[in-house]
Design an enzyme around this catalytic site. Structure first.
Site, PDB file in Angstrom:
ATOM      1  N   ASP A 127       0.614  -1.444  -0.198  1.00  0.00           N
ATOM      2  CA  ASP A 127      -0.108  -0.336  -0.041  1.00  0.00           C
ATOM      3  C   ASP A 127       1.109   1.524   0.355  1.00  0.00           C
ATOM      4  O   ASP A 127       1.957   0.780   0.493  1.00  0.00           O
ATOM      5  CB  ASP A 127      -0.934  -0.009   1.456  1.00  0.00           C
ATOM      6  CG  ASP A 127      -1.671   1.111   1.275  1.00  0.00           C
ATOM      7  OD1 ASP A 127      -2.565   1.103   0.366  1.00  0.00           O
ATOM      8  OD2 ASP A 127      -1.918   2.091   2.036  1.00  0.00           O
ATOM      9  N   GLU A 172       1.581  -0.322  -5.333  1.00  0.00           N
ATOM     10  CA  GLU A 172       0.594   0.799  -5.578  1.00  0.00           C
ATOM     11  C   GLU A 172       1.600   2.730  -5.290  1.00  0.00           C
ATOM     12  O   GLU A 172       1.547   2.558  -4.780  1.00  0.00           O
ATOM     13  CB  GLU A 172      -0.911   0.704  -4.496  1.00  0.00           C
ATOM     14  CG  GLU A 172      -1.297   2.167  -4.749  1.00  0.00           C
ATOM     15  CD  GLU A 172      -2.203   2.241  -3.834  1.00  0.00           C
ATOM     16  OE1 GLU A 172      -3.652   3.012  -3.394  1.00  0.00           O
ATOM     17  OE2 GLU A 172      -1.894   2.417  -1.885  1.00  0.00           O
TER      18      GLU A 172
END
Length: 557
Positions: free
Chosen positions: A215, A283
């Protein structure tokens, strides 16, 4: 190389293909909304295990599970309070072990979301860090003194609105939070912090995970000098950030994407390489130059395995845009490997975003085929295989703090997070025996798995056929890509290899005729589930609305 992940995956050969992730279909599961087994209205790990046959039948190579760690759930799991524990809402560690065993028994790998740029303010690390300025974890988070007049140290902003700095009365300092106030940023300039988050990754590798989705992978480090961000120059934009958010007014050159991140990613890669056949996808968010960042982060064999940005998660939809994004990536990344997504848990669903919800039975199969035909790996978000549209969640039922903050211009992320519909009837379309945490819209219940499984022409049937067909064509999984000039709304490219495959996509609802006279010996490939069309050398291909066509041709020297 030592494999500490257990013997179940070894027996099935899952640990014997270090390149399994190249061209893989990764099915993203948002656990709160996948399957509830204990009638509390929230999905759980046992629910994922229960639906593992469905995932395997779809043809997924791996699943990516959004966070299930212990958390106060201010950001629904992306605010971790204990990296080594399962939140009771989702079950227990034993449930995770049973879930991963169920996946491996069906040949499905398991990737989990690793959220390490920040923690919850309820994490024991932060509670100790904020106690005073001299404790052992005092420098584990990003603390800074106020300016002489009491204002924050600089102009950095939070994506979720307002300043990225929050005053703490105990330490009489500000702490950095790029997201919610309750999500303080870890200080990656501190080697002890790096060691601690690597230990957290090791904990799950030892339990048998096959990789990580990282993330906000470009948010780990900040500028030590805490310099102000300049305004965003005209002509530049931030991918994945709405233009009504003041965060999009700055060029974020100092609060993220710092050069020190490269060395940490090499440490993380070194840890993963201690285990067999592990992969990672990062990401890259709110970046002005995603291809350059992706190129640096995915340098072959040195850092993470692949990365995705928000370039194909925007509102822009045209053949020219898709081609430009992919070709820019191809020019930039060298030996890096892309991962593409059209939908996820943060973005309006692609059926609504690109097609405004019209004719999902034709648009959704085309979009999925396109996603799985681009060079790279693909993340398929739960419900894409059903053609689900964005749900309209009224304000009084909204759960997302991001949406509440920017309502009504931005309605947040709940519309793509509503529960998975498993059958048409019942309180929650088979998701739960209780009232679900978010409502299931009637239009989703009408597209439930149980409804589509009995329809050979459904989006789900198309998805299963296409994924199985794609598995037999190595050019589509691991070949190169070359685009061909064709007028809008046609997207045309070849996946190259020993037997190149021409791929044609009609991005509109109107029938189109595509000139293919520049291909020698062209012949159609069938078996993928799309209607056949006429065509051949020196001819043309007739594509219906949202039509798809694949063919082989003579490779020119």
């Amino acid at each position: 190389m030592t494999d500490k992940a257990g013997t179940d995956a070894q027996t099935l050969g899952l640990k014997n293909d270090p390149d399994w992730w190249r061209g893989a279909v990764i099915y993203q599961i948002y656990p709160r909304s996948f399957q509830d087994t204990n009638a509390d209205g929230v999905g759980d790990l046992k629910g994922i295990a229960r639906r593992m046959d469905y995932i395997a039948e779809l043809g997924a190579d791996a699943i990516w599970i959004s966070p299930f760690f212990r958390s106060p759930m201010k950001d629904f799991g992306y605010d971790v309070s204990d990296y080594n524990a399962v939140d009771p809402l989702f079950g227990a560690l034993e449930d995770f072990d049973e879930m991963i065993a169920a996946a491996h028994a069906r040949g499905v790998r398991v990737m989990i979301d690793l959220v390490i740029s920040h923690t919850s303010d309820q994490h024991a690390w932060f509670k100790e860090s904020r106690a005073d300025r001299t404790n052992p974890k005092a420098e584990w988070y990003v603390w800074a003194d106020a300016k002489p007049e009491g204002s924050p140290p600089n102009n950095w902003l939070s994506i979720f609105g307002g300043s990225a700095w929050e005053w703490d009365t105990a330490r009489r300092q500000y702490y950095l939070h790029n997201f919610l106030i309750s999500q303080p940023d870890l200080n990656f300039h501190n080697p002890e912090v790096q060691d601690a988050v690597l230990d957290a990754a090791r904990f799950w590798l030892d339990r048998g995970v096959d990789g990580f989705r990282l993330d906000t992978v470009n948010f780990y480090f900040h500028d030590r000098q805490l310099r102000d961000n300049p305004p965003l120059p005209k002509g530049k934009s931030l991918t994945g950030v709405e233009d009504n958010n003041p965060y999009a007014f700055q060029d974020h050159v100092h609060d993220k994407t710092q050069p020190e991140n490269l060395a940490f990613l090499e440490r993380l890669r070194g840890l993963m390489d201690e285990y067999s056949s592990i992969s990672s996808v990062g990401e890259i968010g709110a970046d002005t130059d995603p291809p350059a960042t992706t190129a640096a982060y995915t340098e072959d064999g040195k850092r993470i395995h692949m990365a995705y940005s928000f370039d194909l998660l925007t509102e822009e939809y045209s053949a020219a845009h898709i081609r430009d994004v992919v070709e820019t990536f191809e020019r930039s990344v060298g030996g890096g490997w892309p991962c593409w997504a059209f939908s996820n848990h943060d973005i309006r669903r692609v059926v609504t975003r690109w097609n405004k919800g019209k004719d999902p039975d034709r648009f959704a199969p085309m979009a999925l085929a396109l996603l799985l035909s681009l060079r790279g790996s693909a993340c398929v978000y739960q419900g894409e295989e059903l053609g689900l549209s964005e749900a309209d969640v009224p304000f009084e039922l909204l759960q997302d703090p991001f949406g509440k903050r920017f309502w009504p211009a931005y309605k947040g992320r709940d519309g793509c997070r509503t529960p998975m519909p498993w059958r048409e009837g019942g309180l929650a379309a088979g998701f739960s025996d209780a009232a679900p945490w978010l409502p299931v819209p009637p239009e989703h219940a009408a597209r439930a798995v149980g409804v589509q499984e009995t329809d050979d022409g459904s989006v789900l049937a198309h998805a299963r056929r296409f994924i199985a067909w794609r598995r037999g064509h190595d050019a589509l999984r691991r070949g190169g890509i070359v685009f061909h000039d064709r007028p809008e709304p046609i997207l045309a490219f070849s996946r190259t290899g020993t037997a190149p495959i021409l791929c044609l996509f009609n991005l509109s609802s109107a029938a189109q005729k595509v000139d293919v006279s520049d291909f020698d010996g062209l012949s159609a490939l069938d078996g993928h589930g799309f209607a056949a069309s006429g065509g051949g050398a020196r001819g043309s291909i007739a594509l219906g609305g949202y039509g798809v066509w694949y063919g082989v041709y003579n490779k020119k020297d």
